[in-house]
Motif scaffolding. Structure first.
Motif, PDB file in Angstrom:
ATOM      1  N   ALA A 236       2.213  17.942  -3.769  1.00  0.00           N
ATOM      2  CA  ALA A 236       3.309  17.378  -2.980  1.00  0.00           C
ATOM      3  C   ALA A 236       3.773  18.356  -1.906  1.00  0.00           C
ATOM      4  N   GLY A 237       3.826  19.649  -2.230  1.00  0.00           N
ATOM      5  CA  GLY A 237       4.255  20.637  -1.244  1.00  0.00           C
ATOM      6  C   GLY A 237       3.304  20.757  -0.074  1.00  0.00           C
ATOM      7  N   SER A 238       2.008  20.786  -0.357  1.00  0.00           N
ATOM      8  CA  SER A 238       1.034  20.866   0.733  1.00  0.00           C
ATOM      9  C   SER A 238       1.022  19.582   1.551  1.00  0.00           C
ATOM     10  N   PHE A 239       1.237  18.449   0.884  1.00  0.00           N
ATOM     11  CA  PHE A 239       1.254  17.178   1.617  1.00  0.00           C
ATOM     12  C   PHE A 239       2.536  17.043   2.445  1.00  0.00           C
ATOM     13  N   PHE A 240       3.621  17.681   2.019  1.00  0.00           N
ATOM     14  CA  PHE A 240       4.836  17.760   2.845  1.00  0.00           C
ATOM     15  C   PHE A 240       4.499  18.410   4.184  1.00  0.00           C
ATOM     16  N   VAL A 241       3.756  19.507   4.128  1.00  0.00           N
ATOM     17  CA  VAL A 241       3.344  20.201   5.349  1.00  0.00           C
ATOM     18  C   VAL A 241       2.391  19.328   6.166  1.00  0.00           C
ATOM     19  N   CYS A 242       1.530  18.591   5.483  1.00  0.00           N
ATOM     20  CA  CYS A 242       0.609  17.692   6.181  1.00  0.00           C
ATOM     21  C   CYS A 242       1.385  16.683   7.012  1.00  0.00           C
ATOM     22  N   GLY A 243       2.402  16.068   6.425  1.00  0.00           N
ATOM     23  CA  GLY A 243       3.201  15.099   7.166  1.00  0.00           C
ATOM     24  C   GLY A 243       3.965  15.725   8.314  1.00  0.00           C
ATOM     25  N   ALA A 244       4.505  16.931   8.076  1.00  0.00           N
ATOM     26  CA  ALA A 244       5.271  17.612   9.117  1.00  0.00           C
ATOM     27  C   ALA A 244       4.412  18.002  10.302  1.00  0.00           C
ATOM     28  N   SER A 245       3.111  18.134  10.090  1.00  0.00           N
ATOM     29  CA  SER A 245       2.222  18.597  11.164  1.00  0.00           C
ATOM     30  C   SER A 245       1.379  17.478  11.767  1.00  0.00           C
ATOM     31  N   THR A 246       1.556  16.229  11.299  1.00  0.00           N
ATOM     32  CA  THR A 246       0.745  15.137  11.853  1.00  0.00           C
ATOM     33  C   THR A 246       1.637  14.055  12.445  1.00  0.00           C
ATOM     34  N   ASN A 247       1.859  12.957  11.708  1.00  0.00           N
ATOM     35  CA  ASN A 247       2.566  11.835  12.326  1.00  0.00           C
ATOM     36  C   ASN A 247       4.023  12.134  12.611  1.00  0.00           C
ATOM     37  N   ILE A 357       0.247   5.401  -8.443  1.00  0.00           N
ATOM     38  CA  ILE A 357       1.681   5.679  -8.476  1.00  0.00           C
ATOM     39  C   ILE A 357       1.972   7.167  -8.251  1.00  0.00           C
ATOM     40  N   MET A 358       1.115   8.062  -8.777  1.00  0.00           N
ATOM     41  CA  MET A 358       1.344   9.489  -8.569  1.00  0.00           C
ATOM     42  C   MET A 358       1.053   9.878  -7.127  1.00  0.00           C
ATOM     43  N   PHE A 359       0.013   9.308  -6.552  1.00  0.00           N
ATOM     44  CA  PHE A 359      -0.244   9.585  -5.147  1.00  0.00           C
ATOM     45  C   PHE A 359       0.861   8.986  -4.278  1.00  0.00           C
ATOM     46  N   GLY A 360       1.496   7.918  -4.773  1.00  0.00           N
ATOM     47  CA  GLY A 360       2.640   7.381  -4.059  1.00  0.00           C
ATOM     48  C   GLY A 360       3.740   8.417  -3.911  1.00  0.00           C
ATOM     49  N   TRP A 361       4.022   9.165  -4.985  1.00  0.00           N
ATOM     50  CA  TRP A 361       5.051  10.206  -4.898  1.00  0.00           C
ATOM     51  C   TRP A 361       4.585  11.381  -4.060  1.00  0.00           C
ATOM     52  N   ILE A 362       3.313  11.722  -4.160  1.00  0.00           N
ATOM     53  CA  ILE A 362       2.781  12.785  -3.309  1.00  0.00           C
ATOM     54  C   ILE A 362       2.849  12.358  -1.840  1.00  0.00           C
ATOM     55  N   GLY A 363       2.534  11.082  -1.592  1.00  0.00           N
ATOM     56  CA  GLY A 363       2.656  10.549  -0.243  1.00  0.00           C
ATOM     57  C   GLY A 363       4.093  10.518   0.237  1.00  0.00           C
ATOM     58  N   ALA A 364       5.050  10.329  -0.699  1.00  0.00           N
ATOM     59  CA  ALA A 364       6.467  10.373  -0.322  1.00  0.00           C
ATOM     60  C   ALA A 364       6.832  11.754   0.202  1.00  0.00           C
ATOM     61  N   ALA A 365       6.280  12.791  -0.411  1.00  0.00           N
ATOM     62  CA  ALA A 365       6.512  14.150   0.092  1.00  0.00           C
ATOM     63  C   ALA A 365       5.926  14.307   1.492  1.00  0.00           C
ATOM     64  N   HIS A 366       4.770  13.703   1.722  1.00  0.00           N
ATOM     65  CA  HIS A 366       4.142  13.718   3.052  1.00  0.00           C
ATOM     66  C   HIS A 366       5.090  13.135   4.089  1.00  0.00           C
ATOM     67  N   GLN A 367       5.667  11.982   3.786  1.00  0.00           N
ATOM     68  CA  GLN A 367       6.535  11.318   4.743  1.00  0.00           C
ATOM     69  C   GLN A 367       7.893  11.995   4.849  1.00  0.00           C
ATOM     70  N   LEU A 368       8.333  12.660   3.770  1.00  0.00           N
ATOM     71  CA  LEU A 368       9.555  13.448   3.859  1.00  0.00           C
ATOM     72  C   LEU A 368       9.367  14.576   4.870  1.00  0.00           C
ATOM     73  N   GLY A 369       8.219  15.242   4.793  1.00  0.00           N
ATOM     74  CA  GLY A 369       7.915  16.280   5.776  1.00  0.00           C
ATOM     75  C   GLY A 369       7.814  15.720   7.177  1.00  0.00           C
ATOM     76  N   ALA A 370       7.194  14.542   7.296  1.00  0.00           N
ATOM     77  CA  ALA A 370       7.071  13.911   8.608  1.00  0.00           C
ATOM     78  C   ALA A 370       8.436  13.525   9.158  1.00  0.00           C
ATOM     79  N   SER A 371       9.311  13.056   8.286  1.00  0.00           N
ATOM     80  CA  SER A 371      10.654  12.670   8.711  1.00  0.00           C
ATOM     81  C   SER A 371      11.427  13.877   9.237  1.00  0.00           C
ATOM     82  N   PHE A 372      11.362  14.987   8.506  1.00  0.00           N
ATOM     83  CA  PHE A 372      12.022  16.203   8.964  1.00  0.00           C
ATOM     84  C   PHE A 372      11.473  16.642  10.318  1.00  0.00           C
ATOM     85  N   ALA A 373      10.145  16.578  10.468  1.00  0.00           N
ATOM     86  CA  ALA A 373       9.538  17.020  11.717  1.00  0.00           C
ATOM     87  C   ALA A 373       9.884  16.085  12.870  1.00  0.00           C
ATOM     88  N   ALA A 374       9.898  14.773  12.602  1.00  0.00           N
ATOM     89  CA  ALA A 374      10.214  13.818  13.662  1.00  0.00           C
ATOM     90  C   ALA A 374      11.621  14.044  14.199  1.00  0.00           C
TER      91      ALA A 374
END
Length: 427
Positions: A236-247, A357-374
């Motif tokens: 989830a932490g690495s995917f947070f960074v993924c979201g913050a650096s992409t969409n 369902i677990m990837f759903g929560w990991i994906g939520a971390a991705h979008q949380l990072g993306a939201s912060f970055a946006a």
């Protein structure tokens, strides 16, 4: 005698690809609308970015609940409902006149709808329909996001330039509406509905048990179980960074950053589309590699190279369009190549029956990072007049994530293929 007919799983994958393609068109639209909305309504970049941030956040938070709803009520019914909500929300945006309406429609309504037609949809379909070629199929489905940019961005930017931003909203609403009958007619929930086994599933394998519990309770139980797992925090932490650096950053702010440097909006959209071309091949290749190589090392390379490309981006504007072209190739190959190995590691950690369902929560971390970055990038641009600091911060985070992912699965000397799935209670 073995049947030579095409396995229906490939048809399901094709319909899922088209659905994700349409959703990618919807989600890429804010980057085209940002400058026209700023010009017509005189809303600040930070105000518009706040609606995008809400959209991205809900897009991620819906994932685990969407996965549980798919398990309970079926993939087809869930997809039809989500596409209908998306079409309605986007079709209503030409009527808005106030910032709160933008936040309600693009942030809440469209964000919730697209959150169902997200990466978690691909992960759930792959888990249900494929035993072999999972990485490859997940790579292709993930690449639909890039293809969506390729298909929609230049067209939408041209529409906005020639006919106004309202034509853009009506176009993407129409595309979402067209997908509703396609999904209703041809989508299927599980191979067992057609008397089939998943593609590549050996004969005699017991079919998975259908989960009939409360979807909300199951999603929360999955999160609680994830909190007890170090691998969940690393993924989830690495995917947070993924979201913050992409969409969240590039997908939302690259076109406005190009406009800041005197590059026309249509040209900036074409640049994103070119990145989509390279990402389609990069992510598909990543899926193929994830079936064969250690996924931790793949992620380490992906995050490290992405970080270097983002650190280079502020200087590429000084090299004119040629510098941006170099960035587009380098970054584009790596845009969302992280998804297939992340799904593979999540499957190993939490089990095939729980990966959606677990990837759903990991994906939520991705979008949380993306939201912060946006929102954060828009705020930095408003306060400092430049995106340079946002690009540099995101690049540094990616370099840190490249180290973080190397520790996934390293418990008591076990490698990634020896992790033990966790149990998630249905009630």
């Amino acid at each position: 005698m073995r049947s030579k007919r095409l396995h229906y799983g490939w048809i399901v994958a094709a319909i899922t690809f088209l659905t994700l393609l349409a959703a990618a068109g919807v989600r890429s639209t804010p980057s085209v609308l940002m400058v026209p909305l700023e010009s017509e309504f005189h809303w600040s970049r930070a105000t518009i970015s706040s609606a995008v941030a809400v959209n991205i956040l809900l897009y991620g938070l819906m994932g685990p609940f969407a996965a549980a709803i798919m398990e309970r009520f079926g993939i087809r019914r869930t997809m039809v409902s989500a596409l209908t909500v998306i079409a309605f929300g986007v079709a209503m945006t030409p009527l808005m006149t106030e910032p709160w309406q933008l936040i309600l429609l693009w942030g809440v309504v469209v964000g919730s709808g697209t959150g169902v037609t997200a990466m978690v949809l691909g992960a759930t379909v792959v888990a249900h329909w494929f035993t072999e070629r999972r990485g490859l199929v997940m790579g292709i489905l993930t690449a639909s996001t890039a293809t969506g940019q390729l298909v929609f961005l230049p067209m939408l930017a041209s529409f906005a330039d020639a006919y106004g931003w309202r034509s853009v909203s009506l176009t993407v609403a129409g595309v979402s509406a067209v997908m509703v009958p396609v999904v209703a007619l041809f989508m299927r929930n599980r191979p067992g509905d057609l008397g089939l086994r998943p593609y590549g599933e050996p004969e005699g394998t017991e079919p998975p048990v259908h989960v009939a519990g409360n979807p909300f309770t199951r999603a929360i139980n999955a999160l609680i179980a994830g909190f007890r797992s170090r691998d969940f925090w690393l993924l989830a932490g690495s995917f947070f960074v993924c979201g913050a650096s992409t969409n969240g950053l590039i997908g939302t702010h690259l076109i406005p950053a190009c406009v800041d440097h005197g590059i026309p909006e249509v040209t900036g959209a074409s640049l994103l589309a070119a990145m989509g071309i390279f990402d389609f091949f990069g992510t598909t290749l990543s899926g193929w590699l994830s079936d064969r190589w250690d996924n931790r090392y793949l992620l380490a390379w992906y995050y490290g190279l992405r970080g270097l490309s983002l650190l280079f981006l502020p200087f590429s504007f000084d090299l004119s369009f040629a510098g941006l072209s170099i960035f587009a190739v380098f970054y584009g190959l790596d845009w969302i190549a992280t998804v297939p190995p992340t799904v593979r590691l999540a499957t190993n950690a939490f089990g095939k029956e729980n990966v959606g369902i677990m990837f759903g929560w990991i994906g939520a971390a991705h979008q949380l990072g993306a939201s912060f970055a946006a929102y954060g990038a828009g705020l930095l641009r408003t306060d400092l007049g430049s995106y340079t600091q946002a690009f540099m911060i995101s690049g540094a985070l990616c370099v840190g994530a490249s180290v973080m992912v190397l520790f996934i699965g390293l418990k008591r000397g076990r490698d990634e293929g020896e992790l033990r799935p966790i149990a998630i209670p249905a009630e």
